[in-house]
Design an enzyme around this catalytic site. Structure first.
Site, PDB file in Angstrom:
ATOM      1  N   HIS A   1       2.749  -2.824 -12.185  1.00 15.83           N
ATOM      2  CA  HIS A   1       2.982  -3.473 -13.655  1.00 15.83           C
ATOM      3  C   HIS A   1       4.036  -1.491 -14.174  1.00 15.83           C
ATOM      4  O   HIS A   1       3.737  -1.628 -15.214  1.00 15.83           O
ATOM      5  CB  HIS A   1       3.316  -3.937 -13.916  1.00 15.83           C
ATOM      6  CG  HIS A   1       3.055  -5.441 -13.569  1.00 15.83           C
ATOM      7  ND1 HIS A   1       2.229  -5.942 -12.771  1.00 15.83           N
ATOM      8  CD2 HIS A   1       3.858  -6.230 -13.561  1.00 15.83           C
ATOM      9  CE1 HIS A   1       2.915  -7.094 -11.815  1.00 15.83           C
ATOM     10  NE2 HIS A   1       3.856  -7.409 -12.587  1.00 15.83           N
TER      11      HIS A   1
ATOM     12  N   GLU B   1       4.743  -1.300   2.077  1.00 16.63           N
ATOM     13  CA  GLU B   1       6.321  -1.206   0.415  1.00 16.63           C
ATOM     14  C   GLU B   1       6.824  -2.710   0.915  1.00 16.63           C
ATOM     15  O   GLU B   1       7.622  -2.896  -0.105  1.00 16.63           O
ATOM     16  CB  GLU B   1       6.678  -0.193   0.317  1.00 16.63           C
ATOM     17  CG  GLU B   1       7.648   0.933   1.436  1.00 16.63           C
ATOM     18  CD  GLU B   1       8.715   1.832   1.126  1.00 16.63           C
ATOM     19  OE1 GLU B   1       8.204   2.102  -0.094  1.00 16.63           O
ATOM     20  OE2 GLU B   1      10.191   1.862   1.408  1.00 16.63           O
TER      21      GLU B   1
ATOM     22  N   CYS C   1      17.606   4.514  -2.393  1.00 19.44           N
ATOM     23  CA  CYS C   1      16.143   4.535  -2.874  1.00 19.44           C
ATOM     24  C   CYS C   1      16.858   5.407  -3.523  1.00 19.44           C
ATOM     25  O   CYS C   1      15.530   5.717  -4.389  1.00 19.44           O
ATOM     26  CB  CYS C   1      15.439   4.960  -1.208  1.00 19.44           C
ATOM     27  SG  CYS C   1      14.599   3.688  -0.566  1.00 19.44           S
TER      28      CYS C   1
HETATM   29 ZN    ZN Z   1      11.374   1.874  -2.860  1.00 21.33          ZN
END
Ligand code: ZN
Length: 117
Positions: free
Chosen positions: A68, A107, A24
């Site tokens: 975005h 997520e 990450c």
């Molecule tokens: Zn992430």
């Protein structure tokens, strides 16, 4: 009664404080899924808690700041974990939607956060 409405937005981010070799730490993207819970009394004439269109309108102004975009560049999201993003959204949405009771932010299809302010 509680109603809910869902939205998705696509954003890039990286987590600057995880270890160097954590995946990450690298820039990557998510299609975030957001569910907003609105709790209130039924309007006796209209028969609803609030207009879903008004929920959407409140979300749209906030969505424009996230969709975005690289979240790390958004004011207040230098460490854009799901937890921080949920709190960020709550702080901006609650004044627009006083009946907001809870938000859920995914997520990924299997990981997310629940936040109630
Ligand atoms: Zn992430």
């Amino acid at each position: 009664m509680t109603i809910f409405k869902e939205f998705t937005f696509d954003s890039a981010h990286y987590l600057p404080h995880v270890p160097e070799d954590h995946k990450c730490r690298r820039m990557h993207g998510h299609t975030y899924r957001l569910r907003l819970y609105i709790t209130g009394a039924l309007d006796p004439r209209l028969g609803w808690v609030m207009d879903f269109a008004d929920i959407k309108a409140a979300w749209k102004t906030i969505e424009a700041q996230l969709d975005h975009r690289c979240l790390n560049e958004v004011e207040g999201l230098s460490n854009p974990t799901a937890e921080h993003i949920a709190a960020w959204i709550w702080q901006r949405l609650k004044p627009e939607l006083p009946l907001l009771q809870k938000i859920e932010l995914w997520e990924s299809p299997s990981a997310g956060v629940v936040y109630e302010g």
